[in-house]
Write a protein that holds these residues in place. Sequence first.
Motif, short mmCIF file in Angstrom:
data_model
loop_
_atom_site.label_atom_id
_atom_site.label_comp_id
_atom_site.label_asym_id
_atom_site.label_seq_id
_atom_site.Cartn_x
_atom_site.Cartn_y
_atom_site.Cartn_z
N LEU A 107 0.85 -1.18 0.00
CA LEU A 107 0.00 0.00 0.00
C LEU A 107 0.89 1.23 0.00
O LEU A 107 1.71 1.41 0.91
CB LEU A 107 -0.91 0.02 1.23
N ALA A 108 0.76 2.07 -1.01
CA ALA A 108 1.49 3.34 -1.05
C ALA A 108 0.61 4.41 -0.42
O ALA A 108 -0.54 4.60 -0.84
CB ALA A 108 1.82 3.72 -2.49
N ILE A 109 1.17 5.11 0.59
CA ILE A 109 0.42 6.17 1.26
C ILE A 109 1.31 7.41 1.36
O ILE A 109 1.78 7.80 2.44
CB ILE A 109 -0.09 5.74 2.65
N PRO A 110 1.59 8.09 0.23
CA PRO A 110 2.38 9.31 0.26
C PRO A 110 1.61 10.41 0.98
O PRO A 110 0.38 10.44 0.94
CB PRO A 110 2.57 9.64 -1.22
N ALA A 111 2.35 11.31 1.64
CA ALA A 111 1.64 12.27 2.49
C ALA A 111 2.41 13.57 2.66
O ALA A 111 3.61 13.66 2.42
CB ALA A 111 1.38 11.64 3.86
N ALA A 112 1.64 14.58 3.09
CA ALA A 112 2.18 15.85 3.60
C ALA A 112 1.39 16.13 4.88
O ALA A 112 0.58 17.05 4.94
CB ALA A 112 2.04 16.96 2.58
N PHE A 113 1.60 15.31 5.91
CA PHE A 113 0.83 15.37 7.15
C PHE A 113 1.21 16.61 7.96
O PHE A 113 2.39 16.94 8.10
CB PHE A 113 1.11 14.12 7.99
N THR A 114 0.21 17.26 8.54
CA THR A 114 0.49 18.35 9.47
C THR A 114 1.16 17.79 10.72
O THR A 114 1.03 16.62 11.05
CB THR A 114 -0.79 19.09 9.87
N ARG A 115 1.86 18.66 11.43
CA ARG A 115 2.54 18.20 12.64
C ARG A 115 1.58 17.78 13.76
O ARG A 115 1.80 16.74 14.39
CB ARG A 115 3.52 19.26 13.14
#
Length: 273
Positions: A173-181
């Motif tokens: 499963l690919a789960i690329p992200a730009a998660f907030t802190r």
Amino acid sequence: MRAALLQMTGGIDPAANAVTLVEAIGRAADGGAAMLFTPEMSGLLDRDRARAAASIVAEDDDPVLAAVRDAAARAGLWVSLGSLALRRPDGRYANRGFVIDGSGTIRARYDKLHLFDVDLPTGESWRESAAYAPGDAALVVDTPLGRLGLSICYDLRFADLYRVLADAGAEMLAIPAAFTRPTGAAHWEVLMRARAIETGSFVLAAAQVGEHADGRATWGHSLAVDPWGRVLADMGDAPGLALVDIDRAPVADARARIPVPAHRRAIPAVTHQ
């Protein structure tokens, strides 16, 4: 097989981001990787939509995509390009991920299904749907690492998507992200491990990290998780490249030890008494 994860501090200049991606492709190939995974919004990370508009173009005109395809072909490396901001024919934007093979050919496209519209306790407010259109299909694609299910960032919170991907044969499963802190500190690792455990799949989650030119701060901690929920790699809070060896045998082992698909029942209607 070996996978590579890129953790990057993407910015508002697509040309600079393209340089980072091309360099990572070369390093991943030199490290013996079969496939590189990059974060969400690898080509442009800019919360100022007026400024970003000049850099968001149609897929056929996107210079970052062209640079990645060319570099993949030169290196003979597959790339899961986490996502790019692209202009659709109807004028709205797509948050679109790609799987590119070792000849530079696009094997799959995935538009993010679930859009991030939230108000955080910190005062941060995000309205992805104000500019972006959601995708309308889940997607799996065969790669050198195995069958890969695609998703992007906020999709992580919707477990039913990953059940569908696993039922379609996804082993990774690919789960690329730009998660907030704030959300990253609270939920990132536990949700990644949950998705791996629930589906008996590897999770490969490349993330944005650090202080960005548009003023945002992202969590980082790109992860590789095995089907039993063990963390194989955690990249912490600095940009870089991680190499992870993937043995597909644990997928079958985890699914045999806890055969959730075989035990799944249709959920009856809820009654209230």
